[in-house]
Design a protein around this motif. Structure first.
Motif, PDB file in Angstrom:
ATOM      1  N   ARG A  78      34.978  31.110 -54.646  1.00  0.00           N
ATOM      2  CA  ARG A  78      33.655  30.959 -54.032  1.00  0.00           C
ATOM      3  C   ARG A  78      33.713  29.824 -53.017  1.00  0.00           C
ATOM      4  NH1 ARG A  78      29.729  29.026 -57.071  1.00  0.00           N
ATOM      5  NH2 ARG A  78      31.090  27.958 -58.577  1.00  0.00           N
ATOM      6  N   SER A  79      32.847  29.857 -52.036  1.00  0.00           N
ATOM      7  CA  SER A  79      32.822  28.788 -51.043  1.00  0.00           C
ATOM      8  C   SER A  79      31.426  28.636 -50.465  1.00  0.00           C
ATOM      9  CB  SER A  79      33.822  29.071 -49.919  1.00  0.00           C
ATOM     10  OG  SER A  79      33.440  30.221 -49.186  1.00  0.00           O
ATOM     11  N   SER A  80      31.175  27.462 -49.901  1.00  0.00           N
ATOM     12  CA  SER A  80      29.908  27.196 -49.228  1.00  0.00           C
ATOM     13  C   SER A  80      29.911  27.852 -47.851  1.00  0.00           C
ATOM     14  CB  SER A  80      29.669  25.688 -49.111  1.00  0.00           C
ATOM     15  OG  SER A  80      30.748  25.076 -48.435  1.00  0.00           O
ATOM     16  N   GLY A  81      28.739  27.893 -47.233  1.00  0.00           N
ATOM     17  CA  GLY A  81      28.588  28.656 -45.990  1.00  0.00           C
ATOM     18  C   GLY A  81      29.345  28.102 -44.802  1.00  0.00           C
ATOM     19  N   GLY A  82      29.687  26.813 -44.842  1.00  0.00           N
ATOM     20  CA  GLY A  82      30.358  26.223 -43.686  1.00  0.00           C
ATOM     21  C   GLY A  82      31.869  26.260 -43.735  1.00  0.00           C
ATOM     22  N   VAL A  83      32.433  26.887 -44.765  1.00  0.00           N
ATOM     23  CA  VAL A  83      33.896  26.974 -44.871  1.00  0.00           C
ATOM     24  C   VAL A  83      34.397  28.064 -43.918  1.00  0.00           C
ATOM     25  CG1 VAL A  83      35.815  27.613 -46.372  1.00  0.00           C
ATOM     26  CG2 VAL A  83      33.972  26.146 -47.234  1.00  0.00           C
ATOM     27  N   PRO A  84      35.359  27.733 -43.043  1.00  0.00           N
ATOM     28  CA  PRO A  84      35.877  28.752 -42.094  1.00  0.00           C
ATOM     29  C   PRO A  84      36.477  29.934 -42.825  1.00  0.00           C
ATOM     30  CG  PRO A  84      36.626  26.533 -41.502  1.00  0.00           C
ATOM     31  CD  PRO A  84      35.998  26.437 -42.863  1.00  0.00           C
ATOM     32  N   SER A  85      36.256  31.109 -42.292  1.00  0.00           N
ATOM     33  CA  SER A  85      36.778  32.332 -42.914  1.00  0.00           C
ATOM     34  C   SER A  85      38.193  32.645 -42.461  1.00  0.00           C
ATOM     35  CB  SER A  85      35.880  33.519 -42.594  1.00  0.00           C
ATOM     36  OG  SER A  85      35.795  33.721 -41.197  1.00  0.00           O
TER      37      SER A  85
END
Length: 256
Positions: free
Chosen positions: A249-256
């Motif tokens: 899982r990751s927060s919204g600002g983590v680069p894809s």
């Protein structure tokens, strides 16, 4: 299907997918996509946040209930991830880090002894004045202890200065200077040098987080030059395979 049978079936299916050019195995996805994504995110935030502080928060639970009976892996997974516990922990982080910019990645991994799932949450925080302490993070850990059945305080001890335990805080994060050789494809997907030829270092915490991805041990199992990982890791990976919860899982600002 028993836990042992699930682990054996998982290995057979992943091997079959690995050998089929039309399919992508869980192992390949973790090695070639998710692992390099974690390292890329780490380098991104090291560059973006001039005063980077990193935090590792680890959530665990006991696989043995009050009657000294073993819980099933499915029950452990439900306890660790279900019942809105993600939201409770996340809300505590958002509230107590309200004045800071930060992003996070969470990885669930099975233990090597029993295959029991546990989760590591790694945070990158813009903290130029080194203000972050374990006091900012302990409320989130307390939410886990309160709402996660079988989460015991004795398994979540930590040093108040952030140097060890269930909460670690580093204002000058320890770095590594290389990518493990077994993950050779990472250098193809995640450059290790910048435009000037300078080595792009990663924090030790991010590399450890990436190494915990549940499906990576398959590569060692089918590599004749390496020792077979404990069977518990494959039984845990089988749980990740069928789980309704995302073990990455990751927060919204983590680069894809």
């Amino acid at each position: 299907m028993s836990v042992e049978e699930a682990g054996e079936t998982y290995l057979k299916v992943q091997r079959s997918n690995w050998q089929d050019e039309t399919l992508t195995s869980k192992y390949e996805r973790h090695k070639s996509r998710t692992y390099p994504q974690i390292l890329e995110a780490d380098r991104h935030f090291r560059e973006k946040y001039g005063g980077l502080t990193t935090v590792m928060l680890s959530r665990r639970l006991s696989p043995i209930d009050d009657t000294d009976s073993w819980l099933t892996p499915w029950e452990c997974n439900e306890m660790l991830h279900g019942g809105g516990i993600h939201r409770s922990v996340r809300n505590a982080l958002n509230y107590h880090l309200d004045s800071f910019k930060f992003e996070w990645i969470a990885v669930t991994a099975p233990t090597r002894s029993a295959g029991t799932p546990h989760e590591h949450i790694y945070l990158w925080i813009d903290d130029p004045n080194n203000e972050i302490t374990t006091e900012h993070m302990s409320p989130a850990l307390n939410k886990h202890l309160k709402y996660c059945a079988n989460a015991e305080e004795k398994h979540h001890q930590y040093r108040t200065d952030g140097t060890g335990g269930a909460l670690t805080v580093q204002h000058s994060p320890d770095l590594i200077d290389s990518v493990p050789a077994e993950f050779f494809s990472i250098t193809e997907n995640s450059p290790t040098y910048d435009k000037t030829g300078k080595v792009l270092h990663n924090t030790q915490g991010a590399q450890y987080l990436a190494s915990q991805l549940a499906h990576l041990p398959v590569g060692d199992y089918y590599n004749v030059q390496r020792e077979n990982p404990p069977q518990a890791l494959f039984e845990g990976a089988a749980l990740a395979w069928i789980s309704q919860y995302n073990w990455f899982r990751s927060s919204g600002g983590v680069p894809s």
